[in-house]
Design an enzyme around this catalytic site. Structure first.
Site, PDB file in Angstrom:
ATOM      1  N   PRO A   1       5.823   1.673  -7.270  1.00 48.18           N
ATOM      2  CG  PRO A   1       6.640  -0.339  -8.068  1.00 48.18           C
ATOM      3  CD  PRO A   1       5.412   0.485  -8.025  1.00 48.18           C
TER       4      PRO A   1
ATOM      5  CE1 TYR B   1      14.538   6.836  -5.876  1.00 43.64           C
ATOM      6  CE2 TYR B   1      16.361   6.611  -4.327  1.00 43.64           C
ATOM      7  CZ  TYR B   1      15.533   6.075  -5.303  1.00 43.64           C
ATOM      8  OH  TYR B   1      15.697   4.752  -5.683  1.00 43.64           O
TER       9      TYR B   1
ATOM     10  CE1 TYR C   1      15.793   4.941  -9.352  1.00 40.66           C
ATOM     11  CE2 TYR C   1      13.508   4.610 -10.027  1.00 40.66           C
ATOM     12  CZ  TYR C   1      14.479   4.581  -9.053  1.00 40.66           C
ATOM     13  OH  TYR C   1      14.158   4.205  -7.774  1.00 40.66           O
TER      14      TYR C   1
ATOM     15  CE  LYS D   1      10.162   8.693  -1.014  1.00 37.77           C
ATOM     16  NZ  LYS D   1      11.500   8.142  -0.944  1.00 37.77           N
TER      17      LYS D   1
ATOM     18  CG  HIS E   1      23.571   2.848  -3.601  1.00 41.16           C
ATOM     19  ND1 HIS E   1      22.861   2.328  -4.645  1.00 41.16           N
ATOM     20  CD2 HIS E   1      24.583   1.974  -3.372  1.00 41.16           C
ATOM     21  CE1 HIS E   1      23.412   1.189  -5.044  1.00 41.16           C
ATOM     22  NE2 HIS E   1      24.456   0.946  -4.273  1.00 41.16           N
TER      23      HIS E   1
HETATM   24  C1  LIG Z   1       5.010  -7.494  -5.599  1.00 39.71           C
HETATM   25  C2  LIG Z   1       5.405  -6.237  -4.823  1.00 39.71           C
HETATM   26  C3  LIG Z   1       6.609  -5.616  -5.108  1.00 39.71           C
HETATM   27  C4  LIG Z   1       6.986  -4.462  -4.397  1.00 39.71           C
HETATM   28  N1  LIG Z   1       8.151  -3.843  -4.697  1.00 39.71           N
HETATM   29  C5  LIG Z   1       8.490  -2.720  -4.037  1.00 39.71           C
HETATM   30  C6  LIG Z   1       9.666  -2.041  -4.326  1.00 39.71           C
HETATM   31  O1  LIG Z   1      10.443  -2.447  -5.185  1.00 39.71           O
HETATM   32  N2  LIG Z   1       9.938  -0.913  -3.615  1.00 39.71           N
HETATM   33  C7  LIG Z   1       9.092  -0.451  -2.620  1.00 39.71           C
HETATM   34  O2  LIG Z   1       9.383   0.565  -1.959  1.00 39.71           O
HETATM   35  N3  LIG Z   1       7.974  -1.084  -2.344  1.00 39.71           N
HETATM   36  C8  LIG Z   1       7.655  -2.197  -3.011  1.00 39.71           C
HETATM   37  N4  LIG Z   1       6.529  -2.817  -2.699  1.00 39.71           N
HETATM   38  C9  LIG Z   1       5.732  -2.266  -1.625  1.00 39.71           C
HETATM   39  C10 LIG Z   1       6.269  -2.697  -0.257  1.00 39.71           C
HETATM   40  O3  LIG Z   1       6.739  -4.009  -0.322  1.00 39.71           O
HETATM   41  C11 LIG Z   1       5.139  -2.529   0.732  1.00 39.71           C
HETATM   42  O4  LIG Z   1       4.824  -1.150   0.775  1.00 39.71           O
HETATM   43  C12 LIG Z   1       5.453  -3.049   2.128  1.00 39.71           C
HETATM   44  O5  LIG Z   1       5.513  -4.448   2.126  1.00 39.71           O
HETATM   45  C13 LIG Z   1       4.396  -2.569   3.121  1.00 39.71           C
HETATM   46  O6  LIG Z   1       4.549  -3.215   4.347  1.00 39.71           O
HETATM   47  P1  LIG Z   1       3.281  -3.561   5.241  1.00 39.71           P
HETATM   48  O7  LIG Z   1       3.839  -4.215   6.452  1.00 39.71           O
HETATM   49  O8  LIG Z   1       2.438  -2.373   5.369  1.00 39.71           O
HETATM   50  O9  LIG Z   1       2.421  -4.590   4.385  1.00 39.71           O
HETATM   51  P2  LIG Z   1       2.756  -6.052   3.901  1.00 39.71           P
HETATM   52  O10 LIG Z   1       4.201  -6.220   3.623  1.00 39.71           O
HETATM   53  O11 LIG Z   1       1.789  -6.365   2.814  1.00 39.71           O
HETATM   54  O12 LIG Z   1       2.429  -6.949   5.166  1.00 39.71           O
HETATM   55  C14 LIG Z   1       1.114  -7.257   5.558  1.00 39.71           C
HETATM   56  C15 LIG Z   1       1.126  -8.605   6.254  1.00 39.71           C
HETATM   57  O13 LIG Z   1      -0.180  -8.903   6.712  1.00 39.71           O
HETATM   58  C16 LIG Z   1      -0.479 -10.246   6.404  1.00 39.71           C
HETATM   59  N5  LIG Z   1      -1.931 -10.380   6.329  1.00 39.71           N
HETATM   60  C17 LIG Z   1      -2.769 -10.046   5.321  1.00 39.71           C
HETATM   61  N6  LIG Z   1      -4.030 -10.316   5.619  1.00 39.71           N
HETATM   62  C18 LIG Z   1      -4.024 -10.856   6.860  1.00 39.71           C
HETATM   63  C19 LIG Z   1      -5.035 -11.365   7.714  1.00 39.71           C
HETATM   64  N7  LIG Z   1      -6.314 -11.382   7.335  1.00 39.71           N
HETATM   65  N8  LIG Z   1      -4.679 -11.847   8.912  1.00 39.71           N
HETATM   66  C20 LIG Z   1      -3.373 -11.845   9.309  1.00 39.71           C
HETATM   67  N9  LIG Z   1      -2.370 -11.392   8.529  1.00 39.71           N
HETATM   68  C21 LIG Z   1      -2.692 -10.906   7.327  1.00 39.71           C
HETATM   69  C22 LIG Z   1       0.233 -10.491   5.090  1.00 39.71           C
HETATM   70  O14 LIG Z   1       0.461 -11.877   4.836  1.00 39.71           O
HETATM   71  C23 LIG Z   1       1.525  -9.735   5.321  1.00 39.71           C
HETATM   72  O15 LIG Z   1       2.519 -10.522   5.919  1.00 39.71           O
HETATM   73  C24 LIG Z   1       6.128  -3.953  -3.397  1.00 39.71           C
HETATM   74  C25 LIG Z   1       4.920  -4.594  -3.128  1.00 39.71           C
HETATM   75  C26 LIG Z   1       4.543  -5.718  -3.836  1.00 39.71           C
HETATM   76  C27 LIG Z   1       3.211  -6.381  -3.533  1.00 39.71           C
END
Ligand SMILES: Cc1cc2nc3c(=O)[nH]c(=O)nc-3n(C[C@H](O)[C@H](O)[C@H](O)COP(=O)(O)OP(=O)(O)OC[C@H]3O[C@@H](n4cnc5c(N)ncnc54)[C@H](O)[C@@H]3O)c2cc1C
Length: 410
Positions: A301, A392, A210, A305, A82
């Site tokens: 969200p 963005y 948006y 980011k 996009h």
């Molecule tokens: C419901 C929801 C909707 C979202 N929508 C958007 C969106 O539309 N746009 C956007 O930019 N961002 C969105 N986000 C944010 C984005 O998805 C996150 O910023 C992103 O997933 C971050 O990645 P991460 O790997 O840091 O964490 P996570 O994706 O949370 O990964 C962490 C991992 O660690 C695992 N874990 C947790 N505790 C333990 C433990 N004790 N031992 C072992 N493993 C563990 C979890 O199961 C998970 O798999 C959303 C978040 C949520 C919760």
């Protein structure tokens, strides 16, 4: 190696990675590409992690990191590029030409679920260590040069000896709490949430919309050419069962209505309510534990980011670790937190700004007029639109370092 008391097996690796979300998995792939060994520990099942619907907008810099991690092939084939987004308010829809305003940079629509599937597949295809459904993960001795992670897996207790631990276990993980006493926390909760649905419907708009509306914010997004992802602002304590599908569609139709344009409806495949939160914990490292992604920071969200920040963090961490293993220099690791935090705070400000501009904060006509004035300014001033566009699409990954060197050179 003699296992410690209560531990049936000791494993040795270079980097222990806690959490197989986008941050942990990308870090593992980047390290593997540089010949650095790691073990990834995840407490959920593979199916759960792969199906968890979350983000879907990738910055160009994120795509470049995923390419470098060796998982860009399907993304380039199926991702949808996009070059703009729409802002809708006061009954009109205005296009913000992101690429024109931000040096040709773009965004790619590709679901987080797909990013995670590609990363897991790459890891497993390479025969590298990734354990799902581990239990009771704990980090130990992070202030020494022999940190350890203990966990249970398939009925056995393990101890993972390593050089460094990456805490990529998200907001509710165990790594950040383990160093809580060394952290300073900044946070903001918002008095509203997002009700999101995934619908079996082709996107009704060629680019994201948006929408600012007197009934509350709405966002039209997508995950593919036949899956729409749609969001509605709702109350922070809203209950999902108060929102049958018909009510969701009715509310979406009202908030995004535009003469001569129709919102296509379809079966609701998934729905959920996500709280809105801004959160940063500083620093992002203590001893040999390095936090990355949601374990260290959360953004609402609205600015798309969260996922992008997680990938940016681990690209900085991977580079620092590669340098450390190759040259023995810990300069990159020492700077890791400060380098990431400059980018994190930029994204925090942008996400807060977008959120405050687009959501109805309650019954406050003064605030409403300020929001409308800001929106009118963005669509009428190239400078204002450029600020939105640059943030963005995401500032280049080396922005934090470039910014630091400009300041030093001044
Ligand atoms: C419901 C929801 C909707 C979202 N929508 C958007 C969106 O539309 N746009 C956007 O930019 N961002 C969105 N986000 C944010 C984005 O998805 C996150 O910023 C992103 O997933 C971050 O990645 P991460 O790997 O840091 O964490 P996570 O994706 O949370 O990964 C962490 C991992 O660690 C695992 N874990 C947790 N505790 C333990 C433990 N004790 N031992 C072992 N493993 C563990 C979890 O199961 C998970 O798999 C959303 C978040 C949520 C919760």
């Amino acid at each position: 190696m003699t296992p410690r008391h209560g531990v049936s097996r000791t494993i040795r690796t270079q980097v222990a990675i806690v959490g197989a979300g986008p941050a942990g998995l990308t870090l593992a792939c980047l390290l593997a590409g540089a010949g650095i060994e790691s073990v990834v520990l995840e407490n959920r099942s593979r199916a759960y992690v792969e199906e968890r619907i979350r983000a879907g907008v990738l910055e160009q810099g994120t795509v470049e990191v995923l390419d470098a991690a060796g998982v860009g092939e399907r993304l380039h084939r199926e991702g949808i590029v996009h070059h703009g987004i729409y802002l809708q308010f006061a009954g009109e829809r205005h296009r913000i030409p992101l690429s024109e305003l931000a040096d040709g940079r773009n965004i790619v629509i590709y679901g987080q679920t797909e990013v995670v599937k590609d990363l897991i597949q790459a890891r497993l295809d390479a025969g590298l260590a990734l354990r799902f459904e581990v239990d009771g993960v704990r980090v130990h001795e992070i202030e020494t040069d022999r940190p350890r992670v203990t966990f249970a897996h398939q009925g056995e207790r393990f101890e993972l000896e390593c050089d460094v631990i990456a805490g990529t276990d998200g907001f509710h993980g165990v790594c950040r709490p383990a160093i809580e006493e060394h952290l300073r926390v900044f946070s903001r909760d918002y008095p509203f949430a997002w009700l999101g649905i995934l619908a079996a419907a082709p996107p009704s708009s060629d680019e994201l919309v948006y929408a600012h509306h007197e009934r509350g914010f709405a966002l039209l997004s997508l995950r593919s050419l036949d899956r729409s992802r749609l969001y509605l602002q709702c109350a922070a304590d809203e209950r999902l069962d108060a929102w049958p599908d018909a009510r969701i569609w009715d509310e979406l139709q009202r908030r995004v209505a535009l003469e001569g344009w129709t919102l296509v409806e379809g079966a609701v495949l998934e729905k959920g309510i996500a709280p809105m939160r801004s959160f940063v914990s500083e620093p992002m490292a203590h001893g040999r534990l390095f936090l990355a992604g949601d374990s260290a920071h959360i953004v609402p969200p609205t600015g798309a980011k969260g996922l992008n920040l997680a990938i940016a963090d681990v690209s900085v961490l991977a580079e620092a670790l590669v340098d450390w293993y190759r040259t023995g220099s810990d300069a990159g690791l020492a700077e890791y937190s400060a380098t990431c935090l400059r980018r994190v705070w930029r994204a925090e400000q942008f996400s807060y700004w977008m959120t405050s501009m687009l959501h109805r904060p309650g019954d406050d006509p003064f605030e409403d007029q300020l929001q409308l004035s800001q929106l009118r300014y963005i669509v009428s001033s190239e400078a204002a639109a450029r600020t939105l566009a640059e943030n963005y699409v995401g500032l280049p990954l080396d922005h934090s370092r470039a910014q630091a060197s400009v300041v030093r050179g001044a």
